[in-house]
Write a protein that holds these residues in place. Structure first.
Motif, PDB file in Angstrom:
ATOM      1  N   LEU A   1      57.770 -15.760 -26.465  1.00  0.00           N
ATOM      2  CA  LEU A   1      57.316 -14.242 -26.741  1.00  0.00           C
ATOM      3  C   LEU A   1      57.028 -14.308 -28.276  1.00  0.00           C
ATOM      4  O   LEU A   1      57.861 -14.834 -29.189  1.00  0.00           O
ATOM      5  CB  LEU A   1      58.569 -13.419 -26.746  1.00  0.00           C
TER       6      LEU A   1
ATOM      7  N   ASP B   1      49.457  -6.386 -30.845  1.00  0.00           N
ATOM      8  CA  ASP B   1      50.369  -6.563 -29.763  1.00  0.00           C
ATOM      9  C   ASP B   1      51.064  -7.934 -29.699  1.00  0.00           C
ATOM     10  O   ASP B   1      50.774  -8.825 -30.337  1.00  0.00           O
ATOM     11  CB  ASP B   1      49.363  -6.322 -28.571  1.00  0.00           C
ATOM     12  N   THR B   2      52.170  -7.888 -28.812  1.00  0.00           N
ATOM     13  CA  THR B   2      52.924  -9.066 -28.661  1.00  0.00           C
ATOM     14  C   THR B   2      52.010 -10.015 -27.588  1.00  0.00           C
ATOM     15  O   THR B   2      51.508  -9.492 -26.802  1.00  0.00           O
ATOM     16  CB  THR B   2      54.383  -8.652 -28.204  1.00  0.00           C
ATOM     17  N   SER B   3      52.711 -11.202 -27.469  1.00  0.00           N
ATOM     18  CA  SER B   3      52.072 -12.019 -26.431  1.00  0.00           C
ATOM     19  C   SER B   3      52.998 -12.769 -25.830  1.00  0.00           C
ATOM     20  O   SER B   3      54.385 -13.144 -26.435  1.00  0.00           O
ATOM     21  CB  SER B   3      51.158 -12.997 -27.188  1.00  0.00           C
ATOM     22  N   SER B   4      53.253 -12.747 -24.396  1.00  0.00           N
ATOM     23  CA  SER B   4      54.160 -13.649 -23.779  1.00  0.00           C
ATOM     24  C   SER B   4      53.607 -14.896 -23.201  1.00  0.00           C
ATOM     25  O   SER B   4      53.198 -14.585 -21.819  1.00  0.00           O
ATOM     26  CB  SER B   4      54.864 -12.734 -22.690  1.00  0.00           C
TER      27      SER B   4
ATOM     28  N   ASN C   1      53.565 -14.084 -35.158  1.00  0.00           N
ATOM     29  CA  ASN C   1      54.498 -15.177 -35.025  1.00  0.00           C
ATOM     30  C   ASN C   1      53.608 -16.413 -34.285  1.00  0.00           C
ATOM     31  O   ASN C   1      52.468 -16.189 -33.802  1.00  0.00           O
ATOM     32  CB  ASN C   1      55.467 -14.711 -33.927  1.00  0.00           C
TER      33      ASN C   1
ATOM     34  N   GLY D   1      55.465 -11.988 -31.514  1.00  0.00           N
ATOM     35  CA  GLY D   1      55.121 -10.693 -32.029  1.00  0.00           C
ATOM     36  C   GLY D   1      53.487 -10.912 -32.775  1.00  0.00           C
ATOM     37  O   GLY D   1      53.235 -12.130 -33.133  1.00  0.00           O
TER      38      GLY D   1
ATOM     39  N   GLY E   1      47.337 -10.914 -33.305  1.00  0.00           N
ATOM     40  CA  GLY E   1      47.533  -9.630 -33.079  1.00  0.00           C
ATOM     41  C   GLY E   1      45.814  -8.969 -33.130  1.00  0.00           C
ATOM     42  O   GLY E   1      45.374  -9.431 -32.807  1.00  0.00           O
TER      43      GLY E   1
ATOM     44  N   ASP F   1      48.781 -14.778 -20.878  1.00  0.00           N
ATOM     45  CA  ASP F   1      49.563 -13.724 -21.697  1.00  0.00           C
ATOM     46  C   ASP F   1      50.399 -12.924 -20.365  1.00  0.00           C
ATOM     47  O   ASP F   1      49.870 -12.411 -19.578  1.00  0.00           O
ATOM     48  CB  ASP F   1      49.024 -12.830 -22.487  1.00  0.00           C
TER      49      ASP F   1
ATOM     50  N   ASN G   1      49.731 -16.025 -32.333  1.00  0.00           N
ATOM     51  CA  ASN G   1      49.383 -14.609 -31.885  1.00  0.00           C
ATOM     52  C   ASN G   1      48.902 -14.006 -33.139  1.00  0.00           C
ATOM     53  O   ASN G   1      49.791 -13.419 -33.854  1.00  0.00           O
ATOM     54  CB  ASN G   1      50.553 -13.888 -31.299  1.00  0.00           C
TER      55      ASN G   1
END
Ligand SMILES: [Cu+2]
Length: 382
Positions: free
Chosen positions: A338, A307-310, A343, A340, A304, A361, A302
């Motif tokens: 999850l 933003d975070t990613s699920s 991450n 960040g 970014g 996501d 991710n």
């Protein structure tokens, strides 16, 4: 050399060949004065070299540099030195059908090429800041990397040369060095060369670190480095397919017929698109492929910048998750990972049946902005 070969021959008679990769002594692995080892890892790289070169060749050089979602196979066992070039230059790119903007890129795409090395490898990195040149990347280049032919094969990403002279830099999260030296900012027309050793395995981000870092990354300057563990992952011989997925956000606003970066939207974390592999259609017009019963491995990053990613695959459960790609960080049976900003994870799942599987996501506002893709599974092969 002969003595070492004898030693290796003797060793191979007593050890199974499939055991740990070739281990060199400390003296053989240290290349420059000032280098030292701690816990088997190498630190103390020489000072970066900044220079001017008359170079207009391929902007991406390196046999393990690939275009997303590809990952180059590694044919060596360990402790290899990779000579890698990744030039930075402007490029008009498309992020969704009909939506283009003049991006700042590494290698001409957003995200840039994926570099694959093995833990313990050394990277000798060169970058020319060619943001003041019209650089074309649409055709495979002799002496380039697999990146160009893979780029040429995709049907969604259209790139055109553009000019946007700006100072830039390169920050590899996979490198352990003094950032004020190696990650320093280079003006247009200059080049930098520095080295780093892939001391830690994992999936790492690289990006431009020149202020505003938010602006430079949101303008497109990021990509992934995959450092495969020396010992590999426990499932290496069971994996049927592997793909790299980089999630990121765009912050674009319409100006006449074109789109431009909107810094206020970036500061307010209000993306116009959230995407896998740089384009709303990257994993839809060219879905990932597998067959029922196969083990699929995804290298997730991710980027970014905010933003975070699920990350979730609808209809599958992550059988193995190695957070940040380190084999010490193993989780089992996860529905969502999850991540960040910056991450990463290596995830695996078994494709349960023939069919179509959505990659999303699971923060659904981001899925609706474009962070969605497809994996098409064919029938089970016996
Ligand atoms: Cu930059």
């Amino acid at each position: 050399m002969q003595a070492r070969q004898l030693l290796l021959t003797a060793a191979s008679m007593t050890l199974a060949l499939s055991l740990a990769p070739l281990t060199l002594t400390a003296d053989e692995r240290l290349k420059h004065d000032g280098e030292f080892m701690v816990d088997g890892m190498i630190f103390g790289m020489p000072e970066a070299r900044v220079f001017e070169e008359d170079y207009d060749g391929p902007p991406v050089v390196g046999e393990t540099m690939t275009a997303l979602p590809h990952l180059a196979p590694l044919t060596h066992e360990g402790n290899k030195t990779h000579e890698v070039r990744l030039d930075t230059f402007a490029q008009k790119i498309e992020v969704a059908n009909g939506k283009t903007f003049n991006a700042w890129t590494f290698g001409g795409t957003v995200p840039g090429p994926t570099l694959h090395v093995r833990e313990g490898d050394r990277v000798v990195f060169t970058m020319k800041n060619r943001s003041d040149e019209m650089v074309s990347v649409t055709e495979p280049v002799p002496g380039g990397s697999p990146f160009f032919s893979q780029l040429n094969e995709n049907n969604y990403l259209k790139t055109e040369p553009a000019v946007s002279p700006m100072p830039h830099s390169m920050d590899f999260h996979s490198g352990t060095v003094a950032a004020d030296d190696k990650w320093r900012t280079i003006p247009p027309g200059q080049s930098i060369e520095f080295e780093w050793v892939a001391n830690y395995p994992g999936v790492f981000m690289y990006h431009c670190g020149t202020p505003s870092v938010l602006m430079h990354t949101a303008m497109g300057q990021y990509g992934a480095v995959v450092v495969s563990p020396k010992e590999g992952y426990d499932t290496d011989d069971q994996v049927d397919r592997e793909y790299v997925i980089v999630q990121s956000e765009y912050y674009l606003r319409k100006h006449g017929d074109e789109y431009r970066y909107d810094h206020t939207a970036a500061m307010n974390r209000n993306p116009s698109q959230v995407v896998f592999n740089g384009h709303v259609n990257a994993l839809n017009s060219e879905p990932l492929r597998a067959n029922a019963g196969e083990r699929v491995r995804l290298y997730l990053m991710n980027a970014g910048p905010n933003d975070t990613s699920s990350f979730h695959v609808i209809g599958a459960i992550f059988d193995r998750v190695w957070y940040e790609g380190n084999r010490e960080n193993e989780w089992r049976g996860m529905q969502t990972v999850l991540l960040g900003a910056s991450n990463s994870a290596v995830v695996e799942f078994i494709v349960p049946e023939e069919g179509s599987y959505k990659l999303v996501d699971h923060e659904f506002a981001d899925a609706e902005r474009g962070a969605a893709g497809t994996l098409i599974a064919g029938p089970r092969r016996q």
